[in-house]
Motif scaffolding. Structure first.
Motif, short mmCIF file in Angstrom:
data_model
loop_
_atom_site.label_atom_id
_atom_site.label_comp_id
_atom_site.label_asym_id
_atom_site.label_seq_id
_atom_site.Cartn_x
_atom_site.Cartn_y
_atom_site.Cartn_z
N LEU A 17 60.10 -71.15 4.55
CA LEU A 17 58.73 -70.89 4.98
C LEU A 17 58.42 -71.59 6.30
O LEU A 17 57.73 -71.04 7.16
CB LEU A 17 57.74 -71.31 3.89
CG LEU A 17 57.71 -70.43 2.65
CD1 LEU A 17 56.93 -71.10 1.54
CD2 LEU A 17 57.13 -69.06 2.97
N LYS A 18 58.95 -72.78 6.46
CA LYS A 18 58.77 -73.53 7.71
C LYS A 18 59.37 -72.74 8.88
O LYS A 18 58.79 -72.68 9.96
CB LYS A 18 59.43 -74.91 7.58
CG LYS A 18 59.07 -75.86 8.66
CD LYS A 18 57.71 -76.43 8.42
CE LYS A 18 57.46 -77.59 9.34
NZ LYS A 18 56.05 -77.90 9.40
N SER A 19 60.51 -72.11 8.65
CA SER A 19 61.16 -71.34 9.72
C SER A 19 60.34 -70.10 10.10
O SER A 19 60.53 -69.54 11.18
CB SER A 19 62.58 -70.92 9.31
OG SER A 19 62.54 -69.85 8.38
N HIS A 20 59.44 -69.68 9.21
CA HIS A 20 58.56 -68.55 9.51
C HIS A 20 57.24 -69.00 10.13
O HIS A 20 56.35 -68.17 10.34
CB HIS A 20 58.30 -67.73 8.25
CG HIS A 20 59.46 -66.88 7.84
ND1 HIS A 20 59.75 -65.68 8.43
CD2 HIS A 20 60.43 -67.07 6.92
CE1 HIS A 20 60.83 -65.16 7.88
NE2 HIS A 20 61.28 -66.00 6.97
N GLY A 21 57.12 -70.29 10.39
CA GLY A 21 55.95 -70.80 11.09
C GLY A 21 54.78 -71.23 10.23
O GLY A 21 53.68 -71.39 10.73
N PHE A 22 55.00 -71.42 8.95
CA PHE A 22 53.91 -71.85 8.08
C PHE A 22 53.71 -73.35 8.17
O PHE A 22 54.67 -74.10 8.32
CB PHE A 22 54.20 -71.45 6.63
CG PHE A 22 54.11 -69.97 6.39
CD1 PHE A 22 52.90 -69.37 6.09
CD2 PHE A 22 55.23 -69.17 6.50
CE1 PHE A 22 52.81 -68.01 5.88
CE2 PHE A 22 55.15 -67.81 6.30
CZ PHE A 22 53.94 -67.22 5.99
N SER A 23 52.46 -73.78 8.05
CA SER A 23 52.15 -75.21 8.10
C SER A 23 52.54 -75.86 6.77
O SER A 23 52.67 -75.19 5.74
CB SER A 23 50.65 -75.41 8.33
OG SER A 23 49.92 -75.01 7.18
N ASP A 24 52.72 -77.16 6.80
CA ASP A 24 53.08 -77.90 5.59
C ASP A 24 52.02 -77.73 4.50
O ASP A 24 52.36 -77.57 3.33
CB ASP A 24 53.28 -79.39 5.90
CG ASP A 24 54.53 -79.65 6.72
OD1 ASP A 24 55.47 -78.83 6.65
OD2 ASP A 24 54.57 -80.67 7.43
N ALA A 25 50.75 -77.74 4.90
CA ALA A 25 49.67 -77.59 3.93
C ALA A 25 49.73 -76.20 3.27
O ALA A 25 49.57 -76.08 2.05
CB ALA A 25 48.32 -77.79 4.60
N ARG A 26 49.97 -75.18 4.06
CA ARG A 26 50.04 -73.81 3.51
C ARG A 26 51.26 -73.67 2.60
O ARG A 26 51.21 -73.01 1.56
CB ARG A 26 50.08 -72.78 4.65
CG ARG A 26 50.06 -71.36 4.16
CD ARG A 26 48.76 -71.06 3.39
NE ARG A 26 48.90 -69.79 2.69
CZ ARG A 26 48.56 -69.59 1.41
NH1 ARG A 26 48.03 -70.56 0.73
NH2 ARG A 26 48.73 -68.43 0.86
N ILE A 27 52.36 -74.28 2.99
CA ILE A 27 53.59 -74.22 2.18
C ILE A 27 53.33 -74.88 0.81
O ILE A 27 53.69 -74.32 -0.23
CB ILE A 27 54.77 -74.89 2.90
CG1 ILE A 27 55.18 -74.04 4.13
CG2 ILE A 27 55.95 -75.08 1.96
CD1 ILE A 27 56.16 -74.72 5.05
N ARG A 28 52.70 -76.05 0.82
CA ARG A 28 52.38 -76.73 -0.44
C ARG A 28 51.50 -75.84 -1.32
O ARG A 28 51.73 -75.71 -2.53
CB ARG A 28 51.67 -78.06 -0.17
CG ARG A 28 52.60 -79.24 -0.03
CD ARG A 28 51.86 -80.57 -0.05
NE ARG A 28 50.79 -80.68 0.94
CZ ARG A 28 51.00 -80.95 2.23
NH1 ARG A 28 52.21 -81.15 2.68
NH2 ARG A 28 49.98 -81.03 3.07
N ALA A 29 50.50 -75.22 -0.70
CA ALA A 29 49.58 -74.37 -1.45
C ALA A 29 50.31 -73.17 -2.07
O ALA A 29 50.10 -72.84 -3.24
CB ALA A 29 48.45 -73.89 -0.55
N VAL A 30 51.16 -72.53 -1.30
CA VAL A 30 51.89 -71.36 -1.80
C VAL A 30 52.82 -71.76 -2.94
O VAL A 30 52.90 -71.06 -3.96
CB VAL A 30 52.69 -70.67 -0.66
CG1 VAL A 30 53.64 -69.64 -1.20
CG2 VAL A 30 51.74 -70.04 0.35
#
Length: 163
Positions: free
Chosen positions: A86-99
């Motif tokens: 997800l990080k490689s797709h440009g998502f923020s750490d906060a959004r990744i945690r939420a997902v």
């Protein structure tokens, strides 16, 4: 030898190209932008196309992230691997945690299922085999605490055995 313009088919618009890509599978905005740039579309045209696709709800990064997490978890990958993807797709750490939290995946059960699929239901006969199993789960992206609880092995010992 010059070609006539009629010999070459017209290049689709960035919008149509991106729409065709989305018809096959979900893509992140970053991924679509990269693919359009690789196909020779100007940054402004690609950006406008992606904005339009987003307004029409054809491209949605949140939907993409949820689909990716569901798909990869079903394939037996752990949260560390998903976080990196997800990080490689440009998502923020906060959004990744939420997902990852919204996915409600039982990572211990998922790790145990992968372990059983790969190694069967028998327990590891020795420390070396436990370390091998632990490394398998670590490579699939499961956190050390999960690996420890599932393999009953000290992950630090497993890492030492690999050296």
């Amino acid at each position: 030898m010059a070609r006539d313009r009629d010999d070459k088919p017209d290049k689709p618009t960035a919008y149509n190209k991106a729409l065709g890509l989305l018809a096959r599978r979900e893509h992140s905005r970053r991924e679509l932008k990269l693919k359009l740039r690789q196909k020779g579309y100007e940054s402004e045209e690609a950006g406008a196309a992606l904005d339009r696709l987003g307004e029409q709800h054809y491209q949605d990064d949140d939907r993409f992230a949820e689909m990716l997490v569901r798909s990869r978890a079903a394939q037996g990958y752990g949260p560390m691997r998903l976080r990196a993807e997800l990080k490689s797709h440009g998502f923020s750490d906060a959004r990744i945690r939420a997902v990852l939290d919204e996915a409600e995946v039982d990572w211990d059960t998922n790790a145990l299922a992968q372990l059983r699929r790969r190694f069967g239901t028998g327990s590891a006969p020795d420390r070396e085999e436990r370390a091998r199993r632990a490394q398998f789960l670590l490579r699939r992206g499961f956190p050390a605490a999960t690996v420890r609880s599932v393999t009953h092995a000290d992950v630090d010992d497993a890492a030492d055995d690999e050296a």
